[in-house]
Design a protein around this motif. Structure first.
Motif, PDB file in Angstrom:
ATOM      1  N   VAL A  72       0.907  -1.178  -0.032  1.00  0.00           N
ATOM      2  CA  VAL A  72       0.119   0.076   0.095  1.00  0.00           C
ATOM      3  C   VAL A  72       1.083   1.216  -0.015  1.00  0.00           C
ATOM      4  O   VAL A  72       2.022   1.284   0.463  1.00  0.00           O
ATOM      5  CB  VAL A  72      -0.823  -0.083   1.277  1.00  0.00           C
ATOM      6  CG1 VAL A  72      -0.222   0.139   2.363  1.00  0.00           C
ATOM      7  CG2 VAL A  72      -1.851   1.219   1.111  1.00  0.00           C
ATOM      8  N   VAL A  74       0.872   5.709  -0.610  1.00  0.00           N
ATOM      9  CA  VAL A  74      -0.077   7.046  -0.474  1.00  0.00           C
ATOM     10  C   VAL A  74       0.443   8.010  -1.444  1.00  0.00           C
ATOM     11  O   VAL A  74       2.018   8.257  -1.618  1.00  0.00           O
ATOM     12  CB  VAL A  74      -0.195   7.520   0.924  1.00  0.00           C
ATOM     13  CG1 VAL A  74       0.907   8.072   1.595  1.00  0.00           C
ATOM     14  CG2 VAL A  74      -1.300   8.576   0.845  1.00  0.00           C
ATOM     15  N   ASP A  82      -5.859  10.631   5.212  1.00  0.00           N
ATOM     16  CA  ASP A  82      -5.793   9.200   4.379  1.00  0.00           C
ATOM     17  C   ASP A  82      -4.396   8.366   4.712  1.00  0.00           C
ATOM     18  O   ASP A  82      -4.667   7.197   4.849  1.00  0.00           O
ATOM     19  CB  ASP A  82      -5.714   9.723   3.104  1.00  0.00           C
ATOM     20  CG  ASP A  82      -7.170  10.418   2.461  1.00  0.00           C
ATOM     21  OD1 ASP A  82      -8.278   9.963   2.938  1.00  0.00           O
ATOM     22  OD2 ASP A  82      -6.993  11.227   1.497  1.00  0.00           O
ATOM     23  N   ALA A  86      -4.652   4.601   6.210  1.00  0.00           N
ATOM     24  CA  ALA A  86      -3.890   3.619   5.788  1.00  0.00           C
ATOM     25  C   ALA A  86      -2.807   2.856   6.564  1.00  0.00           C
ATOM     26  O   ALA A  86      -2.757   1.757   6.746  1.00  0.00           O
ATOM     27  CB  ALA A  86      -3.180   4.065   4.515  1.00  0.00           C
ATOM     28  N   GLU A  89      -4.720   0.832   9.172  1.00  0.00           N
ATOM     29  CA  GLU A  89      -5.320  -0.322   8.901  1.00  0.00           C
ATOM     30  C   GLU A  89      -4.404  -1.347   8.492  1.00  0.00           C
ATOM     31  O   GLU A  89      -4.516  -2.613   8.585  1.00  0.00           O
ATOM     32  CB  GLU A  89      -6.087   0.142   7.455  1.00  0.00           C
ATOM     33  CG  GLU A  89      -7.467   0.600   7.666  1.00  0.00           C
ATOM     34  CD  GLU A  89      -8.161   1.023   6.295  1.00  0.00           C
ATOM     35  OE1 GLU A  89      -7.553   0.555   5.249  1.00  0.00           O
ATOM     36  OE2 GLU A  89      -9.250   1.572   6.323  1.00  0.00           O
ATOM     37  N   HIS A  90      -3.035  -1.044   8.359  1.00  0.00           N
ATOM     38  CA  HIS A  90      -2.130  -2.016   7.925  1.00  0.00           C
ATOM     39  C   HIS A  90      -1.061  -2.184   9.003  1.00  0.00           C
ATOM     40  O   HIS A  90       0.024  -3.008   8.745  1.00  0.00           O
ATOM     41  CB  HIS A  90      -1.515  -1.481   6.560  1.00  0.00           C
ATOM     42  CG  HIS A  90      -2.366  -1.850   5.315  1.00  0.00           C
ATOM     43  ND1 HIS A  90      -2.637  -3.057   4.530  1.00  0.00           N
ATOM     44  CD2 HIS A  90      -3.187  -0.679   4.942  1.00  0.00           C
ATOM     45  CE1 HIS A  90      -3.506  -2.536   3.847  1.00  0.00           C
ATOM     46  NE2 HIS A  90      -3.901  -1.522   3.983  1.00  0.00           N
ATOM     47  N   VAL A 120      -4.985   7.542  -0.884  1.00  0.00           N
ATOM     48  CA  VAL A 120      -4.572   6.240  -0.741  1.00  0.00           C
ATOM     49  C   VAL A 120      -5.774   5.295  -1.665  1.00  0.00           C
ATOM     50  O   VAL A 120      -5.215   4.233  -2.285  1.00  0.00           O
ATOM     51  CB  VAL A 120      -4.731   5.724   0.671  1.00  0.00           C
ATOM     52  CG1 VAL A 120      -4.808   4.193   0.834  1.00  0.00           C
ATOM     53  CG2 VAL A 120      -4.097   6.532   1.716  1.00  0.00           C
ATOM     54  N   HIS A 121      -6.901   5.790  -1.817  1.00  0.00           N
ATOM     55  CA  HIS A 121      -7.960   5.193  -2.417  1.00  0.00           C
ATOM     56  C   HIS A 121      -7.441   5.023  -4.031  1.00  0.00           C
ATOM     57  O   HIS A 121      -7.872   4.164  -4.755  1.00  0.00           O
ATOM     58  CB  HIS A 121      -9.329   5.381  -2.210  1.00  0.00           C
ATOM     59  CG  HIS A 121     -10.203   4.773  -2.865  1.00  0.00           C
ATOM     60  ND1 HIS A 121     -10.841   3.439  -2.850  1.00  0.00           N
ATOM     61  CD2 HIS A 121     -11.366   5.070  -3.789  1.00  0.00           C
ATOM     62  CE1 HIS A 121     -11.646   2.897  -3.166  1.00  0.00           C
ATOM     63  NE2 HIS A 121     -11.893   4.142  -4.080  1.00  0.00           N
ATOM     64  N   ARG A 124      -5.028   2.379  -4.932  1.00  0.00           N
ATOM     65  CA  ARG A 124      -5.583   1.008  -4.982  1.00  0.00           C
ATOM     66  C   ARG A 124      -6.292   0.845  -6.211  1.00  0.00           C
ATOM     67  O   ARG A 124      -6.089  -0.162  -6.883  1.00  0.00           O
ATOM     68  CB  ARG A 124      -6.422   0.905  -3.715  1.00  0.00           C
ATOM     69  CG  ARG A 124      -5.737   0.958  -2.503  1.00  0.00           C
ATOM     70  CD  ARG A 124      -6.677   0.756  -1.258  1.00  0.00           C
ATOM     71  NE  ARG A 124      -6.001   0.686   0.085  1.00  0.00           N
ATOM     72  CZ  ARG A 124      -6.485   0.608   1.278  1.00  0.00           C
ATOM     73  NH1 ARG A 124      -7.792   0.974   1.309  1.00  0.00           N
ATOM     74  NH2 ARG A 124      -5.968   0.524   2.440  1.00  0.00           N
TER      75      ARG A 124
END
Length: 252
Positions: A72, A74, A82, A86, A89-90, A120-121, A124
């Motif tokens: 992941v 950014v 954001d 991330a 979450e990770h 971040v989105h 992805r």
């Protein structure tokens, strides 16, 4: 605030051919638990963790043997919120910052970065659409730097009282909250909001004020439906004032 404001190139990324023992030494030197891996073209190709390195069977093996899916990352134009999401979450100690490598020039790449609503989105989606598309590595954001930034955003170092209160979701209005507080000649330095008990329930609010005497503020808020859960900061100031009075008495 955008991610680029917290971007740093330290520690330097690993190369795919670096041995595991070298990677572990670098993590220890810089006090982090993760480190990006970048190839000789400057593309981000992986992220290794301290756990992976410690469990590697051969300390002299290259770190490329530990790489899995694309890590992941950014965009530099993403908001720090954001990046924080991330990182949490990770469970990362550092978060790679990268941007797409395109054939249409750097200005177009910058445009893609800046116009993404969620850095971040967007990364992805980009990876999902083109799994082999490389990303140019720019640096990392450290977890500790994000923590310090949020501490500043919440005015934790400024003097003043802290109120913890709750309000029903349907009745909660930030404008009303600030208006009621300012009616008492007190300014709001920061407000943090979170669900008190799941989605749709009351909101738990933490408010930092520029004053220590919150008697009038609390009365005003409670009268208008806010539940004051706790207050902090007033007692410390009272103790300090008493100590100062005692010291003045001793001087006399």
């Amino acid at each position: 605030m955008k991610v680029r404001a917290l971007l740093t190139e330290s520690p330097a990324p690993l190369a795919p051919g670096d041995p595991v023992e070298t990677a572990l030494a670098t993590l220890l030197e810089h006090g982090v638990a993760h480190q990006p891996v970048v190839d000789d073209t400057g593309a981000l190709v992986g992220l290794v963790s301290e756990e992976q390195l410690l469990e590697a069977p051969d300390a002299e093996a290259p770190v490329r043997a530990l790489l899995g899916a694309r890590p992941v990352s950014v965009r530099p134009g993403a908001h720090v919120f954001d990046a924080t999401r991330a990182m949490v979450e990770h469970d990362l100690s550092v978060l790679p910052v990268a941007e797409p490598i395109t054939n249409v020039g750097s200005s177009a790449a910058d445009s893609v970065t800046e116009t993404a609503a969620n850095g971040v989105h967007a990364a992805r989606q980009h990876n999902a659409a083109s799994a082999e598309a490389p990303e140019r590595y720019l640096g990392v954001v450290h977890r500790r730097d994000l923590f310090e930034r949020f501490a500043r955003m919440l005015s934790t170092q400024e003097p003043g009282a802290i109120l913890a209160l709750e309000a029903e979701q349907r009745d909660y209005s930030l404008a009303q909250l600030v208006h009621l507080i300012e009616q008492s000649d007190v300014k709001v330095l920061s407000v943090a909001s979170e669900p008190a008990d799941g989605q749709g329930g009351p909101r738990r609010l933490t408010v930092k004020l520029n004053a220590t005497d919150t008697t009038r503020v609390c009365h005003m808020l409670e009268h208008n439906g806010f539940d004051i859960v706790a207050s902090f900061g007033e007692q410390d100031d009272e103790i300090l004032e008493r100590v100062q009075e005692f010291m003045r008495y001793l001087e006399v």
